[in-house]
Enzyme design. Structure first.
Site, short mmCIF file in Angstrom:
data_model
loop_
_atom_site.label_atom_id
_atom_site.label_comp_id
_atom_site.label_asym_id
_atom_site.label_seq_id
_atom_site.Cartn_x
_atom_site.Cartn_y
_atom_site.Cartn_z
N HIS A 94 -6.33 -7.20 -0.59
CA HIS A 94 -6.50 -5.78 -0.88
C HIS A 94 -5.67 -5.37 -2.11
O HIS A 94 -4.59 -5.91 -2.34
CB HIS A 94 -6.05 -4.94 0.32
CG HIS A 94 -6.77 -5.28 1.58
ND1 HIS A 94 -6.26 -6.18 2.50
CD2 HIS A 94 -7.96 -4.86 2.07
CE1 HIS A 94 -7.11 -6.29 3.52
NE2 HIS A 94 -8.14 -5.51 3.29
N ASP A 101 -2.64 -10.43 -2.56
CA ASP A 101 -3.25 -10.00 -1.30
C ASP A 101 -4.74 -9.70 -1.53
O ASP A 101 -5.14 -9.32 -2.64
CB ASP A 101 -2.52 -8.73 -0.81
CG ASP A 101 -2.91 -8.31 0.59
OD1 ASP A 101 -2.16 -8.62 1.53
OD2 ASP A 101 -3.98 -7.65 0.75
N HIS A 150 0.82 -1.23 0.00
CA HIS A 150 0.00 0.00 0.00
C HIS A 150 0.85 1.27 0.00
O HIS A 150 0.33 2.37 -0.20
CB HIS A 150 -0.93 0.02 1.22
CG HIS A 150 -1.99 -1.03 1.20
ND1 HIS A 150 -2.90 -1.15 0.18
CD2 HIS A 150 -2.28 -2.03 2.09
CE1 HIS A 150 -3.72 -2.17 0.44
NE2 HIS A 150 -3.35 -2.73 1.58
N ASP A 203 -4.56 -12.81 3.40
CA ASP A 203 -5.86 -12.36 3.93
C ASP A 203 -7.03 -12.72 3.02
O ASP A 203 -8.15 -12.27 3.25
CB ASP A 203 -5.85 -10.86 4.26
CG ASP A 203 -5.13 -10.02 3.23
OD1 ASP A 203 -4.76 -10.54 2.17
OD2 ASP A 203 -4.93 -8.81 3.51
ZN LIG Z 1 -4.35 -7.12 2.58
#
Ligand SMILES: [Zn+2]
Length: 343
Positions: free
Chosen positions: A198, A196, A160, A285
């Site tokens: 996200h 991931d 991120h 995740d």
């Molecule tokens: Zn994540």
């Protein structure tokens, strides 16, 4: 497969985060890395290595000097301003506000160099983040030296973080730093596959206008899920990078059957692009019991993921990203590596 990890990465130890609209116990905690490390050893995936210190130069190839100065000096400025405990930003230069000139006040600096309030900075954040980046760099060096695969047990995670902002528990973009270092060492083409839950907004932003590092991400639809403001299917790169970014936003509740369709499409891009090194931003995740996520991977799906990546036949660097079901994180992570080694 060698694993690279430094105990210094455990020193970033956030207590709280802002999520679901309130202050809650942090989920990106040191025990995540400890669980993975012990599972690596228990299942004999390979030797554990301590990272070499690459210094600041490889970080500056991805992040701005101003941003690195901010992270490095943060704690002395924070305590020098009379503040105590971990820090949260709360004001950002969005839209008609100006990011420059850079504020001198610590709260202005926190907002200038971040994009969310869920990522506390503490006394040891810089040391842990640089150790995590050095783990990625050391693992990348093993590939340059001829290893077919390596695992950077990165924590704090990185995907991120962009050139000049932190967020999403990430400070330095470990996968991007490794990719750029490989390019600088003479590796012609690198692809980053982000699995991931996200979207890897920071990695995408860093390489968005480049053709020498392809970025592919399979993740929860940003209309429904963090980071909300990047990761849509129509983002495919710009300028020289046009066509070298691809996103597969998937709905909440996605299971392996639906996920693997997107994965096959990503693998087709990888086959066409034929990178000299594949970097996998390895978030765990997507697991069905992850406390902050909504996909439905069961443990065996992580074995399947690793085996599918192995079939690409590319030198592969795994860089750990998210995953917050701490008790299952070690076995899910090592399932991917074991699936890869057996695949
Ligand atoms: Zn994540």
């Amino acid at each position: 497969m060698k694993t690279v990890f430094s105990p210094v990465q455990l020193t970033h130890d956030p207590k709280m985060e802002i999520s679901d609209g309130k202050l809650k116990p942090a989920v990106e905690i040191p025990s995540r890395a400890e669980m993975v490390r012990s599972e690596i050893l228990a299942r004999k995936i390979g030797p554990l290595w301590t990272p070499q210190d690459f210094g600041r130069a490889p970080l500056e190839r991805v992040h701005t000097g101003e941003y690195l100065d901010f992270l490095e000096s943060f704690w002395s400025r924070w305590t020098g301003a009379g503040r105590q405990g971990e820090a949260f930003p709360f004001v950002w230069p969005v839209r008609q506000l100006r990011a420059a000139p850079t504020p001198s006040h610590i709260d202005g600096l926190l907002g200038r160099f971040s994009f969310d309030a869920g990522t506390p900075l503490g006394e040891h954040t810089w040391a842990a983040a640089t150790a995590s980046a050095n783990s990625a760099l050391t693992a990348a060096r093993f590939l340059r030296e001829g290893d077919r695969s390596a695992f950077a047990l990165c924590r704090p995670p990185g995907h991120h973080a962009a050139a000049d902002y932190f967020g999403g528990y990430c400070f330095l973009n470990n996968a991007a730093i490794a990719a750029q270092w490989l390019r600088d060492q003479g590796t012609a083409r690198v692809a980053i596959l982000d699995v991931d839950y996200h979207h890897g907004n920071g990695t995408q932003a860093i390489f968005y206008e480049r053709a020498d590092v392809m970025f592919l991400s399979i993740h929860a639809d940003p209309k429904e899920e963090y980071p909300y403001f990047l990761g849509h299917a129509d983002e495919t790169g710009e300028k020289a990078g046009k066509g070298f970014t691809h996103n597969w936003p998937l709905p909440p509740g996605t299971d392996w059957t639906r996920y693997s369709e997107a994965l096959e499409e990503a693998c087709r891009w990888l086959t066409v692009y034929s990178p000299d090194v594949l970097i996998v931003s390895l978030g765990l995740d997507t697991y069905e019991n992850d406390p902050i996520s909504q996909f439905r991977f069961v443990p065996e799906d992580f074995l399947r993921l690793g085996a599918r990546l192995a079939r690409l036949g590319k030198p592969t660097l795994f860089v750990m990203e998210g995953g917050y079901a701490v008790d299952a994180l070690g076995s899910n992570c090592v399932n991917v590596l074991e699936g890869f080694l057996g695949g």
